[in-house]
Design a protein around this motif. Structure first.
Motif, PDB file in Angstrom:
ATOM      1  N   GLU A 195       0.819  -1.218   0.000  1.00  0.00           N
ATOM      2  CA  GLU A 195       0.000   0.000   0.000  1.00  0.00           C
ATOM      3  C   GLU A 195       0.852   1.266   0.000  1.00  0.00           C
ATOM      4  O   GLU A 195       0.332   2.368  -0.175  1.00  0.00           O
ATOM      5  N   TYR A 196       2.157   1.135   0.194  1.00  0.00           N
ATOM      6  CA  TYR A 196       3.045   2.301   0.127  1.00  0.00           C
ATOM      7  C   TYR A 196       3.335   2.641  -1.330  1.00  0.00           C
ATOM      8  O   TYR A 196       3.202   1.807  -2.228  1.00  0.00           O
ATOM      9  N   ASP A 197       3.760   3.884  -1.557  1.00  0.00           N
ATOM     10  CA  ASP A 197       4.140   4.307  -2.903  1.00  0.00           C
ATOM     11  C   ASP A 197       5.589   3.982  -3.208  1.00  0.00           C
ATOM     12  O   ASP A 197       5.952   3.764  -4.365  1.00  0.00           O
ATOM     13  N   VAL A 198       6.422   3.982  -2.182  1.00  0.00           N
ATOM     14  CA  VAL A 198       7.833   3.622  -2.356  1.00  0.00           C
ATOM     15  C   VAL A 198       8.283   2.880  -1.103  1.00  0.00           C
ATOM     16  O   VAL A 198       7.943   3.265   0.015  1.00  0.00           O
ATOM     17  N   ILE A 199       8.997   1.777  -1.311  1.00  0.00           N
ATOM     18  CA  ILE A 199       9.551   0.988  -0.214  1.00  0.00           C
ATOM     19  C   ILE A 199      11.053   0.969  -0.374  1.00  0.00           C
ATOM     20  O   ILE A 199      11.570   0.623  -1.442  1.00  0.00           O
ATOM     21  N   GLY A 200      11.762   1.346   0.675  1.00  0.00           N
ATOM     22  CA  GLY A 200      13.216   1.360   0.633  1.00  0.00           C
ATOM     23  C   GLY A 200      13.808   0.216   1.431  1.00  0.00           C
ATOM     24  O   GLY A 200      13.350  -0.092   2.535  1.00  0.00           O
ATOM     25  N   PHE A 201      14.840  -0.416   0.856  1.00  0.00           N
ATOM     26  CA  PHE A 201      15.564  -1.500   1.518  1.00  0.00           C
ATOM     27  C   PHE A 201      17.026  -1.108   1.672  1.00  0.00           C
ATOM     28  O   PHE A 201      17.548  -0.270   0.942  1.00  0.00           O
ATOM     29  N   GLN A 202      17.698  -1.780   2.599  1.00  0.00           N
ATOM     30  CA  GLN A 202      19.105  -1.478   2.850  1.00  0.00           C
ATOM     31  C   GLN A 202      20.028  -2.049   1.771  1.00  0.00           C
ATOM     32  O   GLN A 202      21.024  -1.424   1.408  1.00  0.00           O
ATOM     33  N   THR A 203      19.715  -3.233   1.262  1.00  0.00           N
ATOM     34  CA  THR A 203      20.621  -3.911   0.344  1.00  0.00           C
ATOM     35  C   THR A 203      19.861  -4.529  -0.821  1.00  0.00           C
ATOM     36  O   THR A 203      18.643  -4.751  -0.760  1.00  0.00           O
ATOM     37  N   LEU A 204      20.607  -4.868  -1.864  1.00  0.00           N
ATOM     38  CA  LEU A 204      20.030  -5.586  -2.995  1.00  0.00           C
ATOM     39  C   LEU A 204      19.464  -6.932  -2.558  1.00  0.00           C
ATOM     40  O   LEU A 204      18.428  -7.375  -3.056  1.00  0.00           O
ATOM     41  N   ARG A 205      20.145  -7.578  -1.624  1.00  0.00           N
ATOM     42  CA  ARG A 205      19.678  -8.881  -1.141  1.00  0.00           C
ATOM     43  C   ARG A 205      18.324  -8.764  -0.465  1.00  0.00           C
ATOM     44  O   ARG A 205      17.441  -9.614  -0.680  1.00  0.00           O
ATOM     45  N   ASP A 206      18.111  -7.713   0.338  1.00  0.00           N
ATOM     46  CA  ASP A 206      16.824  -7.524   1.007  1.00  0.00           C
ATOM     47  C   ASP A 206      15.706  -7.312  -0.007  1.00  0.00           C
ATOM     48  O   ASP A 206      14.624  -7.876   0.122  1.00  0.00           O
ATOM     49  N   ARG A 207      15.966  -6.478  -1.019  1.00  0.00           N
ATOM     50  CA  ARG A 207      14.931  -6.254  -2.036  1.00  0.00           C
ATOM     51  C   ARG A 207      14.663  -7.533  -2.827  1.00  0.00           C
ATOM     52  O   ARG A 207      13.510  -7.837  -3.170  1.00  0.00           O
ATOM     53  N   LEU A 483      23.013   2.061 -10.168  1.00  0.00           N
ATOM     54  CA  LEU A 483      23.531   1.484  -8.935  1.00  0.00           C
ATOM     55  C   LEU A 483      24.693   2.308  -8.400  1.00  0.00           C
ATOM     56  O   LEU A 483      25.465   2.879  -9.168  1.00  0.00           O
ATOM     57  N   MET A 484      24.791   2.382  -7.076  1.00  0.00           N
ATOM     58  CA  MET A 484      25.938   3.033  -6.461  1.00  0.00           C
ATOM     59  C   MET A 484      27.212   2.346  -6.928  1.00  0.00           C
ATOM     60  O   MET A 484      27.289   1.128  -6.999  1.00  0.00           O
ATOM     61  N   GLU A 485      28.212   3.130  -7.202  1.00  0.00           N
ATOM     62  CA  GLU A 485      29.481   2.588  -7.696  1.00  0.00           C
ATOM     63  C   GLU A 485      30.102   1.603  -6.708  1.00  0.00           C
ATOM     64  O   GLU A 485      30.692   0.596  -7.098  1.00  0.00           O
ATOM     65  N   ASP A 486      29.971   1.878  -5.416  1.00  0.00           N
ATOM     66  CA  ASP A 486      30.584   1.027  -4.391  1.00  0.00           C
ATOM     67  C   ASP A 486      29.617  -0.017  -3.847  1.00  0.00           C
ATOM     68  O   ASP A 486      29.939  -0.697  -2.875  1.00  0.00           O
ATOM     69  N   TYR A 487      28.456  -0.161  -4.475  1.00  0.00           N
ATOM     70  CA  TYR A 487      27.401  -0.979  -3.886  1.00  0.00           C
ATOM     71  C   TYR A 487      27.010  -2.065  -4.865  1.00  0.00           C
ATOM     72  O   TYR A 487      25.920  -2.082  -5.400  1.00  0.00           O
ATOM     73  N   LEU A 488      27.934  -2.966  -5.117  1.00  0.00           N
ATOM     74  CA  LEU A 488      27.722  -4.012  -6.099  1.00  0.00           C
ATOM     75  C   LEU A 488      27.468  -5.333  -5.388  1.00  0.00           C
ATOM     76  O   LEU A 488      27.835  -5.499  -4.224  1.00  0.00           O
ATOM     77  N   PRO A 489      26.858  -6.307  -6.074  1.00  0.00           N
ATOM     78  CA  PRO A 489      26.646  -7.603  -5.430  1.00  0.00           C
ATOM     79  C   PRO A 489      27.957  -8.165  -4.915  1.00  0.00           C
ATOM     80  O   PRO A 489      28.980  -8.096  -5.581  1.00  0.00           O
ATOM     81  N   ARG A 490      27.920  -8.723  -3.709  1.00  0.00           N
ATOM     82  CA  ARG A 490      29.127  -9.208  -3.056  1.00  0.00           C
ATOM     83  C   ARG A 490      29.653 -10.453  -3.744  1.00  0.00           C
ATOM     84  O   ARG A 490      28.968 -11.429  -3.941  1.00  0.00           O
ATOM     85  N   ALA A 491      30.921 -10.411  -4.141  1.00  0.00           N
ATOM     86  CA  ALA A 491      31.553 -11.552  -4.770  1.00  0.00           C
ATOM     87  C   ALA A 491      32.166 -12.455  -3.701  1.00  0.00           C
ATOM     88  O   ALA A 491      32.231 -12.127  -2.533  1.00  0.00           O
ATOM     89  N   ASN A 492      32.641 -13.626  -4.125  1.00  0.00           N
ATOM     90  CA  ASN A 492      33.357 -14.486  -3.183  1.00  0.00           C
ATOM     91  C   ASN A 492      34.602 -13.758  -2.691  1.00  0.00           C
ATOM     92  O   ASN A 492      35.204 -12.982  -3.424  1.00  0.00           O
ATOM     93  N   HIS A 493      34.967 -14.002  -1.476  1.00  0.00           N
ATOM     94  CA  HIS A 493      36.093 -13.290  -0.896  1.00  0.00           C
ATOM     95  C   HIS A 493      36.854 -14.215   0.029  1.00  0.00           C
ATOM     96  O   HIS A 493      36.370 -15.263   0.442  1.00  0.00           O
ATOM     97  N   GLU A 494      38.043 -13.794   0.361  1.00  0.00           N
ATOM     98  CA  GLU A 494      38.829 -14.489   1.374  1.00  0.00           C
ATOM     99  C   GLU A 494      39.195 -13.473   2.443  1.00  0.00           C
ATOM    100  O   GLU A 494      39.602 -12.363   2.133  1.00  0.00           O
ATOM    101  N   VAL A 495      39.055 -13.862   3.696  1.00  0.00           N
ATOM    102  CA  VAL A 495      39.444 -12.994   4.786  1.00  0.00           C
ATOM    103  C   VAL A 495      40.963 -12.963   4.855  1.00  0.00           C
ATOM    104  O   VAL A 495      41.622 -13.969   4.728  1.00  0.00           O
ATOM    105  N   GLY A 496      41.511 -11.789   5.055  1.00  0.00           N
ATOM    106  CA  GLY A 496      42.956 -11.668   5.213  1.00  0.00           C
ATOM    107  C   GLY A 496      43.511 -10.611   4.287  1.00  0.00           C
ATOM    108  O   GLY A 496      42.783  -9.806   3.730  1.00  0.00           O
ATOM    109  N   LEU A 497      44.807 -10.613   4.127  1.00  0.00           N
ATOM    110  CA  LEU A 497      45.466  -9.595   3.308  1.00  0.00           C
ATOM    111  C   LEU A 497      45.218  -9.888   1.840  1.00  0.00           C
ATOM    112  O   LEU A 497      45.227 -11.020   1.397  1.00  0.00           O
ATOM    113  N   ARG A 498      45.024  -8.781   1.079  1.00  0.00           N
ATOM    114  CA  ARG A 498      44.787  -8.960  -0.346  1.00  0.00           C
ATOM    115  C   ARG A 498      45.777  -8.089  -1.108  1.00  0.00           C
ATOM    116  O   ARG A 498      46.147  -7.037  -0.676  1.00  0.00           O
TER     117      ARG A 498
END
Length: 498
Positions: A195-207, A483-498
């Motif tokens: 019933e809202y005109d616009v719904i905002g979400f925090q992330t692409l995953r939430d939407r 889309l925001m330049e820094d807000y892209l779908p999260r790719a696979n990653h490894e924790v640690g130094l890159r």
């Protein structure tokens, strides 16, 4: 991203007002500033634009007393209290909101208590908020409703003939279909949201999760478009579905962190704990923040890497919250037991205590001083809509020599994934390895990572968030929302130094 010339009056509706009402020792009502992500984000905007904020004042009092207290305040805009009875607070706020929606939307359905009376009172309270909006709003206002406590407000307003634009922003995550299906009132809540005109979400995953639920449960709905704002069409209505990660007033935090007074407080903290790196955790007392898991990870790092002994100290700040709820009291007891066990095992003669545990509210200046002093931040919730602590920490790291360790399940990870050290908070050993990697990280790499996080947060600050949301509600041409330049779908990653 400047707003169009047209500037509608803003009516903000949230569960809590940005000020808390409490009685002093003299029996007079006192108004004190509230806390939390929504208040942090919206107060500077509403002060700038003017308008109305409708919400619960956080006290049991008669309507006349409450209205008089807020009428006499000087907030710079109109504060409209919605008074709730003790039963409504119990069944609407503690019940439906915090025993059903909060755990369900954080993928913790085993914590839910699906009491049917909670749903009835939730509807009644949403009706009460809708009546307050009717009394205070004018034709042409933009009505902006916030968060999971007030999902039904637009449906109540539409039923009373309100045709003004109404927006909704969800500050929590939105669950996937298999989890959302557990909700007994899944159809009612989903249609209320539409019933809202616009719904905002925090992330692409939430939407994406929301769209999956709409496609499965609302047969007459069609989803169209792509990019930051999409469309849901049904029964001749159009609902805009946008991704707008909430943020902070970056300049205000950075300016205050760079002030001589805060710099001195930060230096004093480092002098009290010299010759070591300070690791900081700041969390509200809540089971979604994974504080016990974080402490266990820190203990595992100490056990596996003796080089950390006497060279790191974890300062864990826990902000009191919902202590009258048994589950939260039990959580506090568990945290204190883990702190005691780790300190008992690793504390050494000469003054080194691995964990400094602080259970209290901090003033803004105290919090910023902690941010400024800490070389490493541990922000590791099991799940979070955004987590503004991560952004506040980066904004306050004016020396840019700090490391952010961030849960991959926090909304902020989608924006900061390339530069923070991402961890799975359920992975105790993986988080321990990230702590060691942060401790060992060279200064030039720290500065490279922190500089880019700060630039992203500065670009997409709280004012960008408000402007983007209001543009999505007002503008006809949705192609203005790449889309925001820094807000892209999260790719696979490894924790640690890159």
């Amino acid at each position: 991203m400047p707003l169009p010339a047209r500037k509608e009056r803003l009516v903000v509706v949230s569960n809590r007002l940005p000020f808390i009402l409490a009685k002093g020792e003299d029996g007079e009502w006192r108004i004190t500033p509230g806390a939390g992500g929504l208040v942090t984000a919206l107060l500077p905007v509403l002060r700038d634009r003017g308008g109305v904020w409708i919400g619960w004042p956080g006290a049991h009092a008669n309507v006349e007393e409450v209205r008089h207290a807020f009428t006499s305040s000087e907030a710079g805009y109109t504060l409209v209290p919605v008074v709730l009875t003790p039963e409504e607070v119990h069944k609407f706020y503690q019940g439906f909101s915090n025993e059903i929606i909060w755990p369900l939307f954080h993928d913790l359905q085993s914590h839910c208590n699906f009491d049917p009376s909670y749903w009835r009172v939730y509807q009644e309270v949403n009706r009460k908020f809708a009546r307050a909006v009717l009394d205070e709003s004018q034709p042409g206002d933009f009505i902006w409703v916030h968060d999971y406590q007030l999902i039904n407000v637009a449906a109540e307003l539409r039923g009373r003939g309100v045709s003004s634009r109404i927006g909704f922003f969800l500050h929590t995550p939105f669950p996937s279909l298999d989890i959302y299906l557990k909700l007994p009132w899944r159809f009612q809540l989903l249609r209320a949201l539409l019933e809202y005109d616009v719904i905002g979400f925090q992330t692409l995953r939430d939407r994406r999760n929301f769209i999956q639920c709409v496609r499965a449960l609302v047969k007459d709905a069609g989803i169209h478009g792509k990019g930051q704002v999409m469309l849901a069409r049904m029964n001749g209505r159009e609902v805009r579905l946008g991704v707008f990660p909430i943020s902070i007033d970056y300049d205000a935090y950075a300016r205050e962190a760079g002030s001589p007074a805060i710099a001195e407080k930060g230096a004093q903290l480092r002098q009290l704990l010299p010759n070591r790196q300070l690791i900081l955790g700041v969390d509200r007392l809540d089971y979604t923040k994974a504080i016990p898991d974080r402490l266990e990870a820190f203990g595992a790092a100490l056990a596996r890497y003796p080089e950390l002994h006497q060279r790191v100290t974890l300062i864990q700040v826990v902000v009191p919250s919902r202590e009258d709820i048994p589950r939260y009291h039990e959580l506090r007891t568990r945290i204190e037991q883990i702190v005691g066990r780790i300190n008992g095992r690793f504390t050494q003669p000469g003054g080194w205590v691995p964990i400094h545990y602080v259970f209290q509210n901090l003033s803004r200046k105290e919090l910023i001083a902690y941010y400024r002093a800490a070389q490493i931040a541990l922000v590791t919730p099991l799940k979070d809509g955004m987590n503004l602590v991560a952004k506040e920490y980066c904004a306050c790291s004016t020396d840019e020599d700090s490391v952010l360790i961030l849960s991959e399940f926090a909304g902020a990870a989608a924006q900061l994934q390339h530069w923070a050290l991402l961890v799975n908070p359920y992975d105790i050993e993986g988080t321990a390895e990230a702590i060691v990697a942060a401790f060992r990280m060279p200064l030039d790499e720290r500065r490279w990572r922190m500089r880019r996080m700060r630039r992203s947060i500065r670009t997409y600050d709280v004012f960008w968030w408000v402007d983007a949301f209001l543009r999505a509600a007002i503008e006809k041409d949705l192609s203005a929302f790449p889309l925001m330049e820094d807000y892209l779908p999260r790719a696979n990653h490894e924790v640690g130094l890159r």
